[in-house]
Design an enzyme around this catalytic site. Structure first.
Site, mmCIF file in Angstrom:
data_model
loop_
_atom_site.group_PDB
_atom_site.id
_atom_site.type_symbol
_atom_site.label_atom_id
_atom_site.label_comp_id
_atom_site.label_asym_id
_atom_site.label_seq_id
_atom_site.Cartn_x
_atom_site.Cartn_y
_atom_site.Cartn_z
ATOM 1 N N CYS A 55 0.715 -1.104 -0.003
ATOM 2 C CA CYS A 55 0.315 0.089 -0.147
ATOM 3 C C CYS A 55 0.807 1.229 -0.065
ATOM 4 O O CYS A 55 0.773 2.048 -0.816
ATOM 5 C CB CYS A 55 -0.898 0.131 1.247
ATOM 6 S SG CYS A 55 -2.254 -1.171 0.878
HETATM 7 P P1 NAD Z 1 -4.475 -8.726 -3.926
HETATM 8 O O1 NAD Z 1 -3.832 -8.708 -5.261
HETATM 9 O O2 NAD Z 1 -3.782 -9.417 -3.015
HETATM 10 O O3 NAD Z 1 -5.909 -9.466 -4.153
HETATM 11 C C1 NAD Z 1 -6.790 -8.818 -5.577
HETATM 12 C C2 NAD Z 1 -7.392 -10.250 -5.877
HETATM 13 O O4 NAD Z 1 -8.502 -9.914 -6.906
HETATM 14 C C3 NAD Z 1 -6.659 -11.449 -6.386
HETATM 15 O O5 NAD Z 1 -7.044 -12.763 -5.575
HETATM 16 C C4 NAD Z 1 -7.333 -11.493 -7.742
HETATM 17 O O6 NAD Z 1 -6.989 -12.744 -8.291
HETATM 18 C C5 NAD Z 1 -8.582 -10.969 -7.542
HETATM 19 N N1 NAD Z 1 -8.932 -10.623 -8.906
HETATM 20 C C6 NAD Z 1 -8.400 -9.676 -10.004
HETATM 21 N N2 NAD Z 1 -9.214 -9.359 -11.108
HETATM 22 C C7 NAD Z 1 -10.188 -10.197 -10.959
HETATM 23 C C8 NAD Z 1 -11.460 -10.506 -11.736
HETATM 24 N N3 NAD Z 1 -11.528 -9.861 -12.812
HETATM 25 N N4 NAD Z 1 -12.436 -11.269 -10.970
HETATM 26 C C9 NAD Z 1 -12.161 -11.761 -9.710
HETATM 27 N N5 NAD Z 1 -10.957 -11.624 -9.190
HETATM 28 C C10 NAD Z 1 -10.112 -10.919 -9.595
HETATM 29 O O7 NAD Z 1 -4.984 -7.236 -3.428
HETATM 30 P P2 NAD Z 1 -5.066 -6.600 -2.026
HETATM 31 O O8 NAD Z 1 -3.766 -6.644 -1.400
HETATM 32 O O9 NAD Z 1 -6.003 -7.434 -1.198
HETATM 33 O O10 NAD Z 1 -5.441 -5.103 -2.455
HETATM 34 C C11 NAD Z 1 -6.842 -5.108 -2.926
HETATM 35 C C12 NAD Z 1 -7.234 -3.388 -3.252
HETATM 36 O O11 NAD Z 1 -7.074 -3.008 -1.561
HETATM 37 C C13 NAD Z 1 -6.055 -2.746 -3.652
HETATM 38 O O12 NAD Z 1 -6.585 -1.687 -4.470
HETATM 39 C C14 NAD Z 1 -5.124 -2.118 -2.364
HETATM 40 O O13 NAD Z 1 -4.462 -1.095 -2.851
HETATM 41 C C15 NAD Z 1 -6.393 -1.784 -1.310
HETATM 42 N N6 NAD Z 1 -5.878 -2.177 -0.007
HETATM 43 C C16 NAD Z 1 -4.883 -3.208 0.403
HETATM 44 C C17 NAD Z 1 -4.575 -3.370 1.665
HETATM 45 C C18 NAD Z 1 -3.695 -4.289 1.967
HETATM 46 O O14 NAD Z 1 -2.951 -4.264 2.980
HETATM 47 N N7 NAD Z 1 -3.115 -5.240 1.068
HETATM 48 C C19 NAD Z 1 -5.073 -2.617 2.560
HETATM 49 C C20 NAD Z 1 -5.927 -1.196 2.274
HETATM 50 C C21 NAD Z 1 -6.202 -1.397 0.803
#
Ligand code: NAD
Length: 421
Positions: free
Chosen positions: A264
């Site tokens: 992030c």
């Molecule tokens: P990640 O990459 O771990 O997970 C994303 C998931 O989405 C994956 O499992 C992927 O397979 C799935 N995906 C992608 N395209 C898809 C589709 N078309 N259909 C179905 N599934 C699909 O990401 P994350 O770390 O969980 O982060 C997600 C969002 O939240 C980002 O925007 C990130 O900036 C935000 N965020 C993350 C955190 C963190 O600590 N990781 C904290 C706050 C906000």
């Protein structure tokens, strides 16, 4: 009420599991079937303390599918939790958000009731209004706020304590331009008993960026002062303990070290810088925050070089995840540290309790130790992540350069240096 959660990464899996625990029926959607199979069998697709227990406990309330249209058709609210990774220029890659928006839009065509779409993914201010909403309207042939609701509900979880963060949130931010959607989401989040901050779509989106940018700034500030403290021979930890007592400042997220990593802070700060540049209002502070953050890992290696010549030596690395209690290695400070070491002619032996499998995908050709104590056999040891188990190692007789302030190492090592103390 049944809800859909799209994306079973760090945000989606935690959000879905915690909402199931709160009492909602949850349909997890992902294109990665492996992750869904794990969830279906009550296993967590990521390492996050407490998550697997919730998935196991709430199995009856949880279902999984790769069919997003079906999930939307069978739920009242859809949470978008897909990735928004950085592009080369630092701006956010919105392709996952756009793709799921198109499919949700198509699904909305066959739904007669009011459905609410909530973006939890971190997106630049204006994205929901200018990109998600028009896609939804185009694909559904329906009108936002009349036929469906749209909201930004940014996620503030911290990996490693994400489950606890969900149930003890400092605030739930609900951004929408529609009173009906606002009421639905305020009611939805009532069981959490968390302070709710209701606002517009754009403001909610900006609150997420401003929060992360501020925390990243606080860390880089602590590192800048910490580097100066090191030079002066004073302990930056004690300095920040004293500074943090000021209520206006507070002691959280106020430690010096080798900088921030993770999925992030670096990504979001870079995206905000790229956005500011594109608008002709360049961010001077945030550019400095990132520059300082890139330099901190180099300091660790530079300190080591003061004690030994790296050519032909084996250097032990304790910790590969970007922080303790997660298997997430995105932007981990271990990556630049190892690259600098190898450039200087050293070989590396590394250990991490949870992140070695993920790290191997990024740097496969180092030695991965079976235990933390095996790493201590190296010519010198660098502490990169402060996992609790590293507190129980025997550092007597070792050369240790510490990026994270491990007290036991500080007490026992034959030669010890901290990066900012
Ligand atoms: P990640 O990459 O771990 O997970 C994303 C998931 O989405 C994956 O499992 C992927 O397979 C799935 N995906 C992608 N395209 C898809 C589709 N078309 N259909 C179905 N599934 C699909 O990401 P994350 O770390 O969980 O982060 C997600 C969002 O939240 C980002 O925007 C990130 O900036 C935000 N965020 C993350 C955190 C963190 O600590 N990781 C904290 C706050 C906000």
């Amino acid at each position: 009420m049944r809800i859909s959660v799209i994306g079973t990464g760090y945000v989606g899996s935690v959000t879905g599991a915690c909402l199931a625990e709160t009492g909602y029926d949850v349909i997890f959607v992902d294109r990665n079937k492996k992750k869904l199979d794990l969830i279906k069998s009550g296993k967590s697709p990521i390492f996050e303390p407490g998550l697997e227990d919730l998935l196991q406990k709430n199995r009856k309330k949880i279902s999984v599918t790769t069919d997003l249209r079906d999930a939307v058709a069978n739920s009242a609210i859809t949470f978008i939790c897909v990735g928004t990774p950085p592009k080369r220029d630092g701006s956010s890659d919105l392709s996952q958000v756009k793709e799921v928006s198109r499919t949700i839009g198509k699904a909305l065509r066959s739904i007669d009731r009011f459905h609410v779409i909530v973006t939890k993914s971190t997106v630049i201010p204006g994205t929901n209004e200018n990109i998600v909403l028009p896609i939804l309207e185009k694909e559904s042939k329906k009108k936002a706020y009349a036929d469906f609701g749209i909201a930004s509900n940014p996620e503030f979880l911290k990996e490693g304590t994400a489950v606890d963060d969900f149930f003890h949130a400092d605030r739930v931010v609900i951004g929408t331009n529609d009173p009906k959607t606002q009421e639905i989401l305020e009611t939805f989040y009532k069981p959490l008993n968390a302070p709710v901050f209701s606002t517009t779509l754009r403001i909610a989106e900006m609150i997420k960026y401003a929060s992360n940018a501020f925390l990243a700034t606080k860390i880089s500030f602590a590192n800048e002062i910490g580097n100066l403290c090191k030079d002066l021979g004073i302990d930056s930890y004690e300095v920040f303990e004293g500074v943090g007592l000021d209520e206006r400042i507070n002691p959280h997220f106020f430690r010096s070290g080798i900088g921030f990593g993770g999925s992030c802070f670096p990504k979001d700060v870079k995206a905000l810088i790229a956005y500011a540049d594109s608008k002709g209002v360049p961010s001077r502070i945030l550019s400095a925050v990132m520059a300082l953050n890139e330099d901190q890992p180099k300091r660790l290696v530079a300190l080591l070089k003061k004690h030994i010549r790296l050519q032909g030596k084996t250097i032990g690395i304790l910790g590969l995840s970007f922080k303790p209690d997660t298997d997430d290695i995105r932007e981990s400070r271990a990556i630049p540290v190892i690259r600098h070491l190898r450039k200087a002619g050293a070989s590396v032996i590394a250990y991490d309790p949870m992140a070695m499998e993920n790290f191997r995908q990024v740097i496969p050709d180092i030695t991965y130790a079976d235990s933390a104590s095996e790493v201590l056999s190296a010519d010198a040891v660098l502490i990169v992540t402060e996992w609790k188990e590293f507190e129980s190692l025997d550092y007597h007789g070792k050369l240790v350069i510490d990026g994270r302030r491990l007290e036991k190492a500080q007490k026992e090592a034959a030669v010890y240096e901290g990066v900012c103390w």
